[in-house]
Every structure is written in structure tokens, then in C-alpha cells.
Design a protein around this motif. Structure first.
Motif, PDB file in Angstrom:
ATOM      1  N   ALA A  23      22.858   5.799  96.547  1.00 43.12           N
ATOM      2  CA  ALA A  23      23.835   5.426  95.519  1.00 43.12           C
ATOM      3  C   ALA A  23      23.144   4.814  94.310  1.00 43.12           C
ATOM      4  O   ALA A  23      23.559   5.048  93.167  1.00 43.12           O
ATOM      5  CB  ALA A  23      24.857   4.450  96.095  1.00 43.12           C
ATOM      6  N   ALA A  24      22.088   4.053  94.547  1.00 42.37           N
ATOM      7  CA  ALA A  24      21.331   3.473  93.434  1.00 42.37           C
ATOM      8  C   ALA A  24      20.649   4.564  92.622  1.00 42.37           C
ATOM      9  O   ALA A  24      20.625   4.511  91.390  1.00 42.37           O
ATOM     10  CB  ALA A  24      20.306   2.476  93.965  1.00 42.37           C
ATOM     11  N   TYR A  25      20.095   5.570  93.293  1.00 42.83           N
ATOM     12  CA  TYR A  25      19.477   6.691  92.578  1.00 42.83           C
ATOM     13  C   TYR A  25      20.512   7.451  91.741  1.00 42.83           C
ATOM     14  O   TYR A  25      20.252   7.819  90.599  1.00 42.83           O
ATOM     15  CB  TYR A  25      18.804   7.662  93.551  1.00 42.83           C
ATOM     16  N   LEU A  26      21.682   7.670  92.325  1.00 41.39           N
ATOM     17  CA  LEU A  26      22.747   8.357  91.594  1.00 41.39           C
ATOM     18  C   LEU A  26      23.195   7.527  90.391  1.00 41.39           C
ATOM     19  O   LEU A  26      23.411   8.065  89.298  1.00 41.39           O
ATOM     20  CB  LEU A  26      23.929   8.650  92.516  1.00 41.39           C
ATOM     21  N   GLY A  27      23.330   6.223  90.580  1.00 40.06           N
ATOM     22  CA  GLY A  27      23.709   5.355  89.464  1.00 40.06           C
ATOM     23  C   GLY A  27      22.671   5.361  88.355  1.00 40.06           C
ATOM     24  O   GLY A  27      23.012   5.403  87.169  1.00 40.06           O
ATOM     25  N   LEU A  31      23.119   6.538  84.542  1.00 37.65           N
ATOM     26  CA  LEU A  31      22.721   5.657  83.443  1.00 37.65           C
ATOM     27  C   LEU A  31      21.742   6.357  82.505  1.00 37.65           C
ATOM     28  O   LEU A  31      21.794   6.164  81.289  1.00 37.65           O
ATOM     29  CB  LEU A  31      22.098   4.374  83.978  1.00 37.65           C
ATOM     30  N   GLY A  32      20.839   7.159  83.063  1.00 43.50           N
ATOM     31  CA  GLY A  32      19.920   7.930  82.232  1.00 43.50           C
ATOM     32  C   GLY A  32      20.661   8.903  81.328  1.00 43.50           C
ATOM     33  O   GLY A  32      20.325   9.057  80.153  1.00 43.50           O
ATOM     34  N   ALA A  36      20.823   8.663  77.221  1.00 42.02           N
ATOM     35  CA  ALA A  36      20.464   9.822  76.407  1.00 42.02           C
ATOM     36  C   ALA A  36      21.561  10.150  75.398  1.00 42.02           C
ATOM     37  O   ALA A  36      21.277  10.439  74.230  1.00 42.02           O
ATOM     38  CB  ALA A  36      20.189  11.023  77.298  1.00 42.02           C
ATOM     39  N   LEU A  37      22.808  10.087  75.839  1.00 41.11           N
ATOM     40  CA  LEU A  37      23.924  10.367  74.925  1.00 41.11           C
ATOM     41  C   LEU A  37      24.014   9.312  73.828  1.00 41.11           C
ATOM     42  O   LEU A  37      24.167   9.634  72.650  1.00 41.11           O
ATOM     43  CB  LEU A  37      25.234  10.433  75.718  1.00 41.11           C
ATOM     44  N   GLY A  81      18.034  12.309  84.646  1.00 37.77           N
ATOM     45  CA  GLY A  81      19.328  12.276  83.967  1.00 37.77           C
ATOM     46  C   GLY A  81      19.186  12.332  82.459  1.00 37.77           C
ATOM     47  O   GLY A  81      19.946  13.019  81.773  1.00 37.77           O
ATOM     48  N   TRP A  82      18.189  11.626  81.921  1.00 34.48           N
ATOM     49  CA  TRP A  82      17.957  11.606  80.473  1.00 34.48           C
ATOM     50  C   TRP A  82      17.542  12.993  79.973  1.00 34.48           C
ATOM     51  O   TRP A  82      18.107  13.494  78.998  1.00 34.48           O
ATOM     52  CB  TRP A  82      16.868  10.576  80.146  1.00 34.48           C
TER      53      TRP A  82
END
Length: 138
Positions: A23-27, A31-32, A36-37, A81-82
């Protein structure tokens, strides 16, 4: 053959992360994407200060994630994610809309952000085995 206790530490099989760690990795991944947005909007609005602020925010997230999770995976999750978000934002749509202009600031954000991502993921603290810190040869 005996490995002397030390080899058994290094030869442990890989395990799936716990539910909380996943869950921390997904969060961090989400967040990344959010950073980026926000950086894509900010870097064009207040050039060059917005560009520096966007890159500093990304670097803070990458390094903070690595320290929060105690390993390089904490830096890699927001980096992925970024990068995915930035790549999706650079693709033009059939209507002709796109978020990044063709200016130098956009390219600095894209390439600078990727350089910051690689630096932060490389320099992030790696996971260390438990036990006392000893020097070899003493």
C-alpha cells in the motif's frame, strides 16, 4: 559446506512485500503521478522559478520515499509514477490538445526530472541486514 552464518543472511529467498508495504508503494506511485501533474503545470507558469520548484518537489518525493520505506524501492515507486504521468502528458490528443509546449522549459522539465529521478533512485539508501555494524578485518 558451512557458510559461517554470514552466507545464510545473503541467501534468503525473495518474499512478497507485506500488505502495508504494498500500500505504501502504491501511495508513493500515486504521489509521483500527482507531483508530475503539478510540476507540469507549475514549470510553465513561473519560469524559471516554477521549473526549479517542480524539480525540487520531485526530488524531495523520491528521496523522502526512499527514507520512509528504508530502501531504493521507496524511491523507484514515485519515479515510475512520475515518468508514466509525464509521458502520458506529452502525448498529443486527436483534438490537438497537449499540456507541454515546445519551449525549452518543457524539455528541461522532462529531461531534468528524469535525471533527478535516476540520481535519487541511485543514491537512495539501500536496505541493510539487521545486526551490529562491524568493520571487516578488525
Amino acid at each position: 559446506m558451512s557458510t559461517g552464518g554470514r552466507g545464510s543472511l545473503l541467501a534468503q529467498p525473495l518474499q512478497l512485500p507485506s500488505l502495508g508495504r504494498a500500500a505504501a508503494y502504491l501511495g508513493l506511485f500515486l504521489l509521483g503521478a500527482l507531483v508530475a501533474l503539478a510540476g507540469a503545470l507549475l514549470q510553465a507558469a513561473w519560469f524559471p522559478g516554477g521549473l526549479l520548484l517542480a524539480l525540487a518537489g520531485a526530488a524531495g518525493l523520491f528521496v523522502g520515499g526512499s527514507y520512509a520505506l528504508g530502501g531504493r524501492g521507496g524511491a523507484v515507486a514515485p519515479v515510475v509514477g512520475w515518468i508514466l504521468t509525464v509521458l502520458l502528458l506529452t502525448a498529443s490528443r486527436p483534438e490537438g490538445d497537449f499540456l507541454f509546449g515546445a519551449g525549452g522549459g518543457s524539455y528541461l522539465f522532462l529531461l531534468g526530472g528524469m535525471a533527478v529521478a535516476v540520481i535519487c533512485a541511485t543514491l537512495a539508501p539501500g536496505r541493510q541486514p539487521d545486526g551490529g555494524s562491524v568493520r571487516l578485518g578488525k
